[in-house]
Structure formats: C-alpha cells, structure tokens
Design an enzyme around this catalytic site. Structure first.
Site, mmCIF file in Angstrom:
data_model
loop_
_atom_site.group_PDB
_atom_site.id
_atom_site.type_symbol
_atom_site.label_atom_id
_atom_site.label_comp_id
_atom_site.label_asym_id
_atom_site.label_seq_id
_atom_site.Cartn_x
_atom_site.Cartn_y
_atom_site.Cartn_z
ATOM 1 N N CYS A 234 -11.240 3.632 17.648
ATOM 2 C CA CYS A 234 -10.950 3.037 18.955
ATOM 3 C C CYS A 234 -9.886 3.827 19.723
ATOM 4 O O CYS A 234 -8.825 4.144 19.184
ATOM 5 C CB CYS A 234 -10.474 1.604 18.731
ATOM 6 S SG CYS A 234 -9.913 0.739 20.203
ATOM 7 N N CYS B 234 -15.721 2.470 20.456
ATOM 8 C CA CYS B 234 -16.158 1.131 20.064
ATOM 9 C C CYS B 234 -17.613 0.868 20.468
ATOM 10 O O CYS B 234 -18.329 0.138 19.782
ATOM 11 C CB CYS B 234 -15.241 0.070 20.668
ATOM 12 S SG CYS B 234 -13.611 -0.011 19.877
ATOM 13 N N CYS C 95 0.861 -1.186 0.000
ATOM 14 C CA CYS C 95 0.000 0.000 0.000
ATOM 15 C C CYS C 95 0.898 1.236 0.000
ATOM 16 O O CYS C 95 2.045 1.186 0.456
ATOM 17 C CB CYS C 95 -0.875 -0.026 1.252
ATOM 18 S SG CYS C 95 -1.745 1.505 1.617
ATOM 19 N N HIS C 96 0.370 2.345 -0.482
ATOM 20 C CA HIS C 96 1.164 3.571 -0.559
ATOM 21 C C HIS C 96 1.684 4.001 0.814
ATOM 22 O O HIS C 96 2.754 4.595 0.926
ATOM 23 C CB HIS C 96 0.318 4.692 -1.180
ATOM 24 C CG HIS C 96 1.139 5.858 -1.622
ATOM 25 N ND1 HIS C 96 1.362 6.951 -0.824
ATOM 26 C CD2 HIS C 96 1.836 6.081 -2.762
ATOM 27 C CE1 HIS C 96 2.143 7.812 -1.454
ATOM 28 N NE2 HIS C 96 2.450 7.309 -2.635
ATOM 29 N N THR C 97 0.938 3.672 1.870
ATOM 30 C CA THR C 97 1.366 4.034 3.228
ATOM 31 C C THR C 97 2.686 3.351 3.592
ATOM 32 O O THR C 97 3.535 3.942 4.264
ATOM 33 C CB THR C 97 0.268 3.665 4.244
ATOM 34 O OG1 THR C 97 -0.949 4.276 3.825
ATOM 35 C CG2 THR C 97 0.617 4.149 5.640
ATOM 36 N N CYS D 33 -14.101 0.783 24.601
ATOM 37 C CA CYS D 33 -13.982 2.245 24.770
ATOM 38 C C CYS D 33 -15.233 2.955 24.225
ATOM 39 O O CYS D 33 -16.057 2.345 23.539
ATOM 40 C CB CYS D 33 -12.725 2.745 24.053
ATOM 41 S SG CYS D 33 -12.863 2.737 22.242
ATOM 42 N N HIS E 299 0.966 -3.919 5.942
ATOM 43 C CA HIS E 299 -0.273 -3.905 6.724
ATOM 44 C C HIS E 299 -1.497 -4.370 5.953
ATOM 45 O O HIS E 299 -2.587 -4.419 6.516
ATOM 46 C CB HIS E 299 -0.508 -2.501 7.295
ATOM 47 C CG HIS E 299 -0.749 -1.459 6.257
ATOM 48 N ND1 HIS E 299 0.277 -0.927 5.511
ATOM 49 C CD2 HIS E 299 -1.888 -0.877 5.818
ATOM 50 C CE1 HIS E 299 -0.229 -0.044 4.661
ATOM 51 N NE2 HIS E 299 -1.530 -0.007 4.820
ATOM 52 N N GLU E 300 -1.358 -4.709 4.675
ATOM 53 C CA GLU E 300 -2.479 -5.311 3.939
ATOM 54 C C GLU E 300 -2.145 -6.783 3.770
ATOM 55 O O GLU E 300 -1.218 -7.126 3.043
ATOM 56 C CB GLU E 300 -2.603 -4.688 2.537
ATOM 57 C CG GLU E 300 -3.500 -3.490 2.465
ATOM 58 C CD GLU E 300 -3.817 -3.069 1.034
ATOM 59 O OE1 GLU E 300 -4.481 -2.040 0.897
ATOM 60 O OE2 GLU E 300 -3.418 -3.740 0.069
ATOM 61 N N CYS F 55 -7.095 -2.791 4.091
ATOM 62 C CA CYS F 55 -6.747 -1.363 4.115
ATOM 63 C C CYS F 55 -7.461 -0.608 3.003
ATOM 64 O O CYS F 55 -8.584 -0.174 3.141
ATOM 65 C CB CYS F 55 -5.233 -1.157 4.034
ATOM 66 S SG CYS F 55 -4.763 0.590 4.016
ATOM 67 N N ARG G 190 -6.493 2.790 17.777
ATOM 68 C CA ARG G 190 -6.544 3.530 16.503
ATOM 69 C C ARG G 190 -5.129 3.683 15.954
ATOM 70 O O ARG G 190 -4.145 3.604 16.694
ATOM 71 C CB ARG G 190 -7.234 4.882 16.661
ATOM 72 C CG ARG G 190 -6.413 5.952 17.317
ATOM 73 C CD ARG G 190 -7.111 7.308 17.237
ATOM 74 N NE ARG G 190 -8.371 7.329 17.970
ATOM 75 C CZ ARG G 190 -9.104 8.422 18.143
ATOM 76 N NH1 ARG G 190 -8.720 9.574 17.618
ATOM 77 N NH2 ARG G 190 -10.230 8.377 18.829
ATOM 78 N N CYS H 64 -11.247 -2.356 20.277
ATOM 79 C CA CYS H 64 -11.111 -3.018 21.588
ATOM 80 C C CYS H 64 -12.455 -3.515 22.099
ATOM 81 O O CYS H 64 -12.513 -4.368 22.983
ATOM 82 C CB CYS H 64 -10.478 -2.069 22.595
ATOM 83 S SG CYS H 64 -11.573 -0.721 23.152
ATOM 84 N N ARG I 195 -2.601 -2.836 -7.159
ATOM 85 C CA ARG I 195 -2.073 -3.591 -6.021
ATOM 86 C C ARG I 195 -1.189 -4.726 -6.546
ATOM 87 O O ARG I 195 -1.551 -5.431 -7.483
ATOM 88 C CB ARG I 195 -3.213 -4.185 -5.180
ATOM 89 C CG ARG I 195 -3.836 -3.179 -4.206
ATOM 90 C CD ARG I 195 -2.817 -2.771 -3.159
ATOM 91 N NE ARG I 195 -3.367 -1.906 -2.139
ATOM 92 C CZ ARG I 195 -3.318 -0.585 -2.170
ATOM 93 N NH1 ARG I 195 -2.776 0.040 -3.195
ATOM 94 N NH2 ARG I 195 -3.804 0.134 -1.166
#
Length: 379
Positions: free
Chosen positions: A113, A105, A47-49, A102, A69-70, A177, A117, A99, A372
């Site tokens: 969250c 959530c 991913c670009h992130t 909270c 993260h994907e 993502c 988060r 979670c 992707r």
C-alpha cells in the site's frame, strides 16, 4: 461506562532509550481521530523486529517509544469516517496497511500500500503528524503504527484486520506479523506443488512458519538449513524432514542440496537476511522450474551476485513482503485456516509472561530461547 471520545489512562511498556529495559508507565491515550481506531490490547507477542528497533543499532533511534506490533485485541472506539469496524469487534493490528484505494491496493498482485506500507521511522499518526500517547503532556512515539505494548493503542483503520470473534486472540495474534510472513512466502509465492521438495534457510519463527506452509502444501521433502543444530529437533514439529548445517560441509551448501536432491530442490525460501543464504537459496533450486523466495531483511548496504546463467537456465528468484497478504482482505481468511485446523499456531508459542514481566520476553529472545513469547496484558 463508555470511554469513547475521552482520554484513557492505562499502563504501557515504554522504551526510554536504546537497549535499556522497558519501563511500565501510566500513559494517556487520546481518542481516535479521522480514520483511526482505538483498540484494547489483550495479548501481544515479541517479534525480532521489536528487539532490533529497541536495540537501535544501524537505524535512526527514536525514543521514548512504545514498541510492539504482533497483537490481538478488541475495538474500544472508532474515529470519524470509520465504517467497517465498530466497538466490540475482534481485531489484529498489523504493521503494514491496506488503504483499498491506491494502485497497489487495487492490484491483485501487490500488498504494498502506498499510504500505509511499513515505515519504521515514523513515530506519529499519519493523519495529523501527532502522537496519541503522552505522559504528563510529553508525547511518546508510536512504532509501526501499532504500538501494542500498551493496554490501549490507536491505529489507522487500514492497519486493522477484523477477524472471527470465536478465534482465540492468544493464538491468532501471531498471524499479525511473523507467522503470516513465513507461511505466505511459501503458499502464496513459492507455491510448491504436492510432492515437491522445499528447502528452508533459517529455522527461526519465520522460517518454521515457511516450513509449516510447505507441510500444508503437501511437500514430500522439507530440508531445513541452519547454522544452529539445536533448532533441528524443534523443526521436526513443523514438517522439516532433513537438516543441513553448512558448517558440516567443506563445499557450498547449494552444492550439498543439489547432490541430496538430484539437481536441486523445487522451491526454496530464505528467512535469514544473510546475503550468503540468499545466494545459496537461489542456486540450490533445480534448473528448468526451481523457484527461490527471499523473505529475510538484509543490512542496508548489502548486495549479492550470482551468474546470470543461473537465471537463463530457468530458475526464478522472487521477493516477498508480509507473505504477499493484504492485511484487511486476506488475514481474516488465514485465521479461518487456523480455526479449520489446516494451520497449526499453538506450537509457535513457547513462552508466556504477564505484562508486568515483559522484559523477560526480551531476555528469552536475546538468549535464542523458544519462538514466540505471549505477553498477557491483563496479568
């Protein structure tokens, strides 16, 4: 032979410093601690992130680090206190969490969250402030709590969505993502009605996921806005019916869209992070009922201005994070939409490489090629 409770040695792609190719290393992955899950990653995508934090311009560099993260994988073992996941479950690790306790959530209106988060600066696990990854005893930092560029990773249970075991992980992993972010921005936040018009600003992967959301919602016109005309042909596969390149006009693009649509589109979704695009996306929606949704992440010092009359004339401006999806509660149902053939994902995956060639995925993204790139961990 069970590996539960033991350190696992496996391959991971380590970013040792900013902008340098990732290096495949043997890492040690510690067992999951309280409220944690160890996952065998089968497929991950870029991913670009990931590229943004690998490049490390404009934020706090944190190295050495395992990015990613994907992804999709299978639970290998669970730590103390984990009751809703067990070894063998098919899961998507997610960069933000739920979670379930909270105020966010417990609210039907929020997915942000308090505990889990997104935190791009944290490189350790939340439980004890330590990393589960090491090489020769030296810790390697985590990324977004997921670090999926590793054959095994440890993730907080609140960041793990349990999904249908029949779902192909090499397809649905993109829902962890970008695809959910764009698709959810349209279907959960902009909420176009059947027959309405939608403008999408930015036709990268997230923007095309937003267009897919407009297509699934039955929009009659989907106008794609991008400075890169080479993206227009591909975008037709995602339901985009018309295209506007702001560079082709000598007036603001919001005026062009207003003329095309008799006063403005019903909904717009901005997926670039450019403040000029944000202004245009807001000002191009119709007065009286138009809704604009901001998805793109701006630079930290950015600000934009628009005349308050644009709001007083009953236009609505909204923002969204991860498509307003709660990771554990909502993402399994998005996977089911794919399984029921309501949502198409295959067309987002334009390249595939074995894990040993993960740097090729970075090359494709830096060259602007495709959407992707699927990284096959067993290859």
């Amino acid at each position: 032979m069970s590996t539960a409770g033991q350190v696992i040695r496996c391959k991971a792609a380590v970013a040792w410093e900013s902008g340098k190719p990732l290096s495949i290393e043997e890492v040690e992955v510690a067992p999951p601690q309280k409220d944690e899950v160890r996952i065998k990653i089968l497929f991950t995508s870029l991913c670009h992130t990931d590229v943004y934090f690998w490049d490390a311009k404009g934020q706090n560099p944190l190295f050495p680090r395992i990015l990613g993260h994907e992804a999709g994988g299978i639970v290998e073992s669970v730590g103390e206190g984990v009751t809703d996941l067990k070894p063998g479950d098919h899961v998507l690790p997610i960069f933000t969490g739920e979670c379930k306790e909270c105020p966010h959530c417990l609210s039907e209106e929020s997915n942000m969250c308090d505990l889990l988060r997104i935190n791009t600066d944290r490189g350790e696990m939340i439980n004890d402030g330590k990393s589960r990854f090491s090489i020769n005893g030296k810790p390697i930092y985590h990324f977004l709590g997921t670090s999926t560029f590793s054959e095994y990773t440890v993730v907080h249970v609140g960041q793990v969505a349990k999904i249908n075991p029949e779902a192909p992980l090499d397809k649905v992993c993109v829902l962890s993502c970008g695809m959910s972010t764009g698709f959810g921005a349209t279907v959960n936040v902009a909420k176009p009605k059947k027959g309405q018009s939608v403008a999408i600003f930015g036709l990268g992967a997230v923007g095309l996921a937003a267009a897919e959301g407009a297509r699934v919602s039955g929009a009659s016109r989907i106008i794609g806005v991008d400075l890169n005309p080479s993206r227009f042909e591909l975008a037709k596969n995602f339901g985009v019916t018309e295209f506007v390149n702001p560079k082709d006009h000598n007036k603001p693009v919001q005026e062009v869209i207003a003329e095309m649509t008799g006063g403005g589109v019903d909904r717009s979704v901005e997926c670039t992070g450019s403040i000029q695009a944000m202004i245009s996306a807001f000002e191009c929606v119709h007065d009286g009922w138009g809704v604009a949704v901001l998805v793109g992440v701006p630079n930290k010092d950015d600000a934009f201005k628009t005349h308050p009359v644009n709001l007083l004339n009953e236009r609505t401006l909204k923002g969204t994070f991860f498509g307003n999806y709660k990771p554990r509660t909502d993402i399994p149902a998005v996977v089911e939409r794919y399984m029921n053939k309501e949502l198409e994902l295959d067309k987002f995956i334009t390249h595939s490489v074995p894990f040993s060639e993960i740097n090729k995925a970075f090359e494709y993204m830096l060259a602007g090629e495709g959407l992707r790139c699927m990284i096959r961990m067993d290859a």
